[in-house]
Design an enzyme around this catalytic site. Structure first.
Site, PDB file in Angstrom:
ATOM      1  CD  GLU A 240      -3.058  -0.966   0.205  1.00 25.20           C
ATOM      2  OE1 GLU A 240      -3.041   0.022  -0.544  1.00 25.20           O
ATOM      3  OE2 GLU A 240      -3.929  -1.856   0.141  1.00 25.20           O
TER       4      GLU A 240
ATOM      5  NE  ARG B 253      -3.495   2.992  -0.724  1.00 20.60           N
ATOM      6  CZ  ARG B 253      -4.756   2.947  -0.336  1.00 20.60           C
ATOM      7  NH1 ARG B 253      -5.352   4.013   0.094  1.00 20.60           N
ATOM      8  NH2 ARG B 253      -5.425   1.808  -0.357  1.00 20.60           N
TER       9      ARG B 253
ATOM     10  CG  ASP C 114      -6.295  -6.968  -7.233  1.00 21.75           C
ATOM     11  OD1 ASP C 114      -5.274  -7.320  -6.621  1.00 21.75           O
ATOM     12  OD2 ASP C 114      -7.046  -6.056  -6.826  1.00 21.75           O
TER      13      ASP C 114
ATOM     14  CD  GLU D  93     -10.673  -1.070  -8.266  1.00 19.30           C
ATOM     15  OE1 GLU D  93     -11.810  -0.652  -7.939  1.00 19.30           O
ATOM     16  OE2 GLU D  93      -9.706  -1.054  -7.479  1.00 19.30           O
TER      17      GLU D  93
ATOM     18  CB  THR E 290      -1.970  -1.090  -9.114  1.00 20.84           C
ATOM     19  OG1 THR E 290      -3.278  -1.631  -9.004  1.00 20.84           O
ATOM     20  CG2 THR E 290      -1.323  -1.023  -7.746  1.00 20.84           C
TER      21      THR E 290
HETATM   22  C1  DMJ Z   1      -6.200   0.910  -4.727  1.00 19.37           C
HETATM   23  O1  DMJ Z   1      -5.375   1.094  -3.650  1.00 19.37           O
HETATM   24  C2  DMJ Z   1      -5.476   0.246  -5.849  1.00 19.37           C
HETATM   25  O2  DMJ Z   1      -6.170   0.444  -7.017  1.00 19.37           O
HETATM   26  C3  DMJ Z   1      -5.252  -1.209  -5.619  1.00 19.37           C
HETATM   27  O3  DMJ Z   1      -4.683  -1.828  -6.714  1.00 19.37           O
HETATM   28  C4  DMJ Z   1      -6.563  -1.886  -5.302  1.00 19.37           C
HETATM   29  N1  DMJ Z   1      -7.286  -1.230  -4.280  1.00 19.37           N
HETATM   30  C5  DMJ Z   1      -7.426   0.188  -4.297  1.00 19.37           C
HETATM   31  C6  DMJ Z   1      -8.607   0.719  -5.035  1.00 19.37           C
HETATM   32  O4  DMJ Z   1      -9.705  -0.035  -5.034  1.00 19.37           O
END
Ligand code: DMJ
Length: 811
Positions: A441, A445, A575, A711, A800
């Protein structure tokens, strides 16, 4: 009336009269005080007494402090050795700035001598450190501080390395309210030709533990400086005072520990969840302070590797639409080459806006400003806004929302907001804190956010924060028996660990940090980030337990093997493994065959094992497989897949990928459309039976929430950008409308909701996730843009968390 007669006698009589008057007054006063005291209730008396005691304690404490400061120079003169800390037997020389910190003394760590009242050994529970003894530091305000020391085993016995703990910590500072904190620098055994002390330019790195220092020094270029032949940094801009030259005696002893003390004036407590308070002020401030800050920032910007001046010369302007890569494709430079490589040339420059914002984009800007207003007012500098209670929550205590939103502000053209946030990053963002962060995370981020802010703005501050401050602090996570990283790492102590209940990490976590770590290596020329991350990719590639390219959800950090075999999903915990296979391949210029092969195999695996169609609308969805049993369940998270498939097709992968992308896009849209609020649930269950009345998308009570996830709008962006079909923009517009209707909180911010099926009572949850600003609104804005050059998919690859990173060799 008092007469003024002869000078001497009148002064005597005046004094007597005065005394008399005072006595009378004090009798009267004490009488009335006694009277008042009697009139008070018992509770009131207790309160008054309590207040008096508190006042006395405060007085006493300040007295000790002041007295200590007064007597310090005298004590120093009486005991110079203790002050200088220089003793041939101890092999240690300490040179605190004499006039400021005369209380410092140091003890021989090799012999473990312990002296002084209350001296204790610091013990470590950390597996990566060996503690060899205590180091006593007397602080003027507080009881002795105990700091962590580490003996450097590979060195000769006569030398040692000390590090001054960063774990002195917030807690201690907070409890004592302004203790002197020790911050030190270390080096030992200098090679003959090298200087004896860390040069002043290196002083920003004091306070780091030796292994961290080594790590940092092994980086050839940070913030516009390089290493000299002794491995020491050169040309580092700092505002710290230069260290005094070492004395002859210090040189003779061959080891020097430089120490400085800094005061923590106002310890801030960010931790943990708590009421909204003014710990971190909203950034309004008084105008004078603002002016000063502006001036300082201007100076900073210019000072930082000359970037400000350079930027102006090159015509760097604020971005609206349109980006271009000014530097040609560039591969990770060799170290030597890197020294002279100016940072500013790496940055992707942004052209001034060519396309004005359209109405839909303006609506996104409005939504962003509304969300930002809430964050700014009630959660400034904290991780997440709680819009209903007008407060905040902390996860890592690192201003998560602010960092996640930096590049969105840049892209949306919100210059003022960006600059304000930039100021916070510069002045307040500190990673030297005792806090566990989740590797994945925080990488996607924080690291991703800082890197993309650097690339878009060209501002070196973000790179410095990303590399030296944060990237390095995440590295201990990779020190595991299997090289599969732990999911948690303490960025203050450098101790990494798995969650308490397991030694597993999730597969998505360990395989979705590569874009960011590879980019760190590319920018710094230091391969360690890339190597650590790619080692994970290699190991996962070779593992047993896959099913036609599909991976299980967990991986063990000791054995390095998959666990919980037989369960396959494209949703939570797996995912972004698939997403990063493709995106790394794109990032690296489509050369790494292994990544491509794993991706293609996985897409085939999805087709073969996880695809199904619902009734009555025959929506194609991706289900889950549990030991051979198919479940018609699809997380909203899976809606990243249409976008990823479309991106792959755009980069030359089979056309069927685009067909599947379009079919899945319809499904994700229906997950919104078929809900009463027009917002998707967290997880959808698809109806497989032929009953006309039933909707395709069904929701279980536990899955009815919506967390403002990105998403679907992410995929809509890709699909519109790559097909030009406006229906995708219209779908995104509907979704934005639903967010505004059901999740917008009037006083500022947006809130996740608990029930997407009840438009009358959607039950706001009082939380705005950082990805709403970092991803959801960014993708909506890009979706509504008709400019394919606005973050072109041939130039950038989005991590992501929607942070764009440059493709190394763009097509
Ligand atoms: C985000 O932190 C990122 O997109 C991650 O890959 C999946 N979860 C959240 C958003 O849903």
């Amino acid at each position: 009336m008092l007469g003024l007669g002869n000078c001497s006698s009148s002064s005597r009589s005046l004094t007597r009269r005065e005394r008399l008057l005072r006595v009378l007054l004090s009798v009267k006063w004490s009488f009335s005080v006694r009277q008042k005291w009697k009139q008070l209730s018992r509770l009131q008396r207790m309160e008054v007494l309590f207040l008096l005691v508190v006042l006395m304690l405060f007085g006493l404490r300040s007295y000790v402090h002041v007295a200590d400061e007064w007597t310090a120079p005298q004590k120093a003169a009486e005991n110079p050795e203790a002050v200088a800390g220089l003793s041939p037997q101890q092999n240690v020389a300490v040179s605190p700035p004499r006039d400021t910190f005369p209380h410092l003394s140091i003890h021989d760590l090799d012999s473990g001598v312990q002296e002084g009242p209350g001296m204790k050994a610091w013990t470590s529970t950390s597996p990566v450190e060996r503690v060899s003894g205590p180091l006593r530091i007397l602080s003027p305000l507080a009881p002795p501080l105990w700091v962590r020391c580490r003996h450097s085993s590979p060195r000769p016995a006569s030398s040692m390395e000390l590090c001054f703990s960063r774990t002195y910590s917030r807690d201690l500072g907070a409890r004592l309210g302004g203790v002197w904190i020790l911050e030190g620098g270390v080096f030992t055994d200098p090679p003959p030709r090298c200087p004896w002390v860390l040069p002043p330019e290196a002083f920003p790195f004091t306070g780091l533990c030796p292994w961290e220092l080594e790590e940092l020094l092994s980086q050839p270029l940070l913030g516009g400086w390089s290493q000299d032949e002794c491995g020491l940094p050169r040309r580092f801009v700092t505002d710290r005072p230069p260290l005094p030259q070492p004395s002859e005696a210090e040189k003779r002893d061959g080891i020097i520990v430089r120490v400085t003390l800094v005061s923590v004036q106002k310890p801030q407590r960010h931790f943990r969840r708590g009421p909204p308070n003014l710990q971190i002020r909203a950034p309004d401030g008084d105008p004078q302070e603002r002016r000063q800050d502006r001036a300082q920032r201007r100076a900073e910007v210019v000072g930082e590797a000359g970037w400000g001046a350079e930027a102006q010369r090159d015509g760097l302007r604020w971005r609206g639409a349109g980006t271009k890569l000014e530097q040609g494709p560039r591969h990770p430079p060799k170290k030597a080459e890197f020294f002279g490589w100016p940072f500013q040339q790496q940055a992707l420059r942004i052209r001034a806006s060519r396309t004005p914002q359209n109405e839909r984009q303006k609506a996104v800007v409005d939504a962003f400003l509304h969300a930002w207003a809430g964050y700014r007012k009630f959660a400034w500098g904290h991780d997440e806004l709680k819009p209903l209670t007008r407060s905040f929550s902390e996860w890592f205590g690192l201003g998560l929302t602010l960092i996640d939103a930096l590049d969105t502000m840049w892209i949306l053209g919100l210059k003022k907001e960006f600059q304000e946030a930039r100021k916070w990053v510069s002045k307040k963002l500190r990673f030297r804190k005792n806090v566990d962060v989740n590797l994945f995370e925080s990488t996607i981020r924080i690291l991703g956010g800082l890197l993309s802010a650097f690339h878009l703005s060209g501002d070196i501050l973000f790179l410095k924060k990303a590399v030296s401050d944060f990237g390095n602090r995440l590295m201990p996570a990779f020190r595991t028996p299997s090289k599969i990283p732990y999911s948690m790492v303490n960025i203050g102590t450098g101790v990494a660990h798995p969650p308490r209940w397991t030694s597993d990490s999730t597969v998505a976590e360990v395989t979705s940090i590569q874009l960011e770590f590879r980019e760190l290596s590319r920018l710094t020329g230091d391969k360690k980030f890339q190597e650590a991350a790619e080692e994970v990719t290699r190991r996962v590639h070779a593992l047993h337990g896959k099913l036609d390219g599909l991976v299980p959800m967990f991986i063990n950090t000791n054995s390095g093997s998959f666990t919980h075999l037989g369960m396959f999903t494209l949703g939570a915990r797996a995912d972004s493994y698939y997403e990063y296979l493709l995106k790394q391949w794109i990032q690296g210029g489509k050369k790494e065959r292994q990544l491509l092969e794993d991706y293609l195999e996985a897409v085939d695996g999805i087709r073969k094992h996880l695809l199904a169609r619902s009734e009555p609308r025959k929506l194609t969805f991706v289900g889950e497989l549990n030991h051979g049993r198919f479940s018609a369940k699809m997380d909203h998270l899976v809606c990243f897949l249409p976008g990823t498939l479309a991106l792959g097709a755009h980069h030359g992968l089979p056309a069927e990928h685009m067909e599947l992308a379009q079919a899945l896009m319809d499904t994700c849209y229906q997950m919104y459309r078929q809900m009463e609020t027009g917002l998707s649930p967290e997880t959808a269950h698809f109806n497989l039976h032929h009953t006309k009345a039933v909707k395709d998308v069904q929701v279980k009570a536990a899955d009815r929430h919506n967390l403002l996830r990105p998403e679907t709008v992410e995929s809509l962006f890709y699909l519109y950008r790559l097909t030009g079909n406006r229906k995708y923009q219209d779908w995104g517009w509907e979704i934005l409308h639903s967010f505004n209707t059901y999740t917008r909180v009037p006083s500022g911010g947006y809130s996740s909701i608990s029930n997407v099926q009840d438009p009358r009572h959607p039950q706001p949850r009082d939380k705005m996730e950082s990805f709403f600003l970092g991803e959801t609104l960014k993708y909506l804005y890009l979706l509504f843009s008709d400019d394919p050059d606005l973050l072109s998919l041939d130039t950038y690859v989005f991590n992501t968390e929607a942070h764009p990173l440059p493709i190394w060799a763009p097509s």
